[in-house]
Enzyme design. Structure first.
Site, PDB file in Angstrom:
ATOM      1  CG  ASP A  24      -2.134   0.659   1.037  1.00 25.62           C
ATOM      2  OD1 ASP A  24      -1.596   2.008   1.164  1.00 25.62           O
ATOM      3  OD2 ASP A  24      -3.600   0.625   1.243  1.00 25.62           O
ATOM      4  CG  HIS A  37      -3.715  -1.566  13.631  1.00 25.28           C
ATOM      5  ND1 HIS A  37      -4.527  -0.244  12.931  1.00 25.28           N
ATOM      6  CD2 HIS A  37      -4.188  -2.312  13.869  1.00 25.28           C
ATOM      7  CE1 HIS A  37      -5.135  -0.271  13.270  1.00 25.28           C
ATOM      8  NE2 HIS A  37      -5.290  -1.542  13.468  1.00 25.28           N
ATOM      9  CE1 TYR A  38      -3.562  -1.964   5.144  1.00 26.90           C
ATOM     10  CE2 TYR A  38      -3.052  -0.112   4.727  1.00 26.90           C
ATOM     11  CZ  TYR A  38      -3.192  -0.954   4.171  1.00 26.90           C
ATOM     12  OH  TYR A  38      -3.348  -1.338   2.524  1.00 26.90           O
ATOM     13  CB  SER A  39       0.970   2.983   8.719  1.00 28.85           C
ATOM     14  OG  SER A  39      -0.738   3.511   7.948  1.00 28.85           O
ATOM     15  CB  SER A  99       1.223  -4.283   8.689  1.00 27.38           C
ATOM     16  OG  SER A  99      -0.264  -3.424   8.036  1.00 27.38           O
TER      17      SER A  99
END
Length: 240
Positions: A138, A150-152, A154
């Site tokens: 991403d 937490h998404y960034s 990962s």
């Protein structure tokens, strides 16, 4: 006949990628967790094109399930030409509310599953003539979104895994990534949110899963490209 394994292949980018590979002549091993009915529909379309399709289900947040999946694929598919790590989760949570359970699940699915699936499938990759691994990361790996810490994290790890494996597994195995930006809005985004995002996209529109699938296919077919990540974001990362 080349063979590709795609995780999260039932919907959105995974579905588009699986069908693009089927049209390109790949036999398929397709994975899903919850989207089993959708996965069956993808398989039916691929089989109608004359492709062989093997379906697998697994919860990639469970390390034991990841290991079982890798072992089963090694046994039944001793050579894999392409592995596409597409499965992932995306959720908006303010940093102060991200507990350890949320954080661990995010890392398990988005980062650890690709890491250990590639490790487990390495014998099958090495048995193929020109193997390739592709991570769907991403643009948030380098330019984080607000309230997606937490998404960034990962996806940043997945970006570095792309580069690290390109170095360590070359020259035999190529490893690349595709980084979508605004591709197929999440269903909970209201119109105002969508328009505020599109105002920062030079192309002036959202992308679609087929845009990402075409980038995956390009990387799968380029024998001298490794360690690279293609942004498929309509130029959004240029102006973030």
């Amino acid at each position: 006949m080349s063979k590709a394994f795609v995780t999260g292949a039932g919907i959105r980018v995974g579905r588009a990628t699986a069908l693009a590979l089927a049209h390109a002549g790949y036999d398929l091993v397709l994975h899903a967790h919850a989207s089993v009915d959708a996965l069956e529909e993808v398989a039916a379309q691929a089989r109608a094109l004359g492709r062989q399709v093997d379906l697998r289900t697994a919860d990639l947040s469970d390390p034991d399930a990841v290991d079982r999946l890798a072992a089963a694929l090694r046994a039944e598919h001793p050579a894999l030409d392409l592995v596409v790590h597409n499965a992932g989760i995306f959720e908006r949570v303010p940093f102060a509310r991200i507990d350890r359970a949320r954080y661990r699940r995010m890392q398990a699915i988005n980062l650890e599953a690709p890491f250990f699936l590639t490790q487990g499938l390495l014998p099958s990759l090495l048995a193929a003539p020109a193997p390739c691994v592709i991570h769907v990361t991403d643009i948030a790996a380098e330019r984080p979104y607000d309230e997606y810490a937490h998404y960034s994290v990962s996806k940043a790890g997945l970006l570095m895994l792309t580069r690290a494996l390109a170095v360590e597994l070359g020259p035999k195995v190529r490893v690349n990534g595709v980084a979508p930006g605004t591709v197929a809005f999440p269903p909970d985004y209201d119109e105002a949110t969508k328009q505020s995002i599109l105002a920062r996209v030079p192309m002036g529109r959202e992308g679609d899963p087929e845009d990402v699938a075409r980038a995956v296919l390009f990387l799968a077919q380029q024998p001298y490209v490794t360690g690279q990540v293609i942004n498929v974001d309509g130029g959004r990362s240029v102006v973030l």
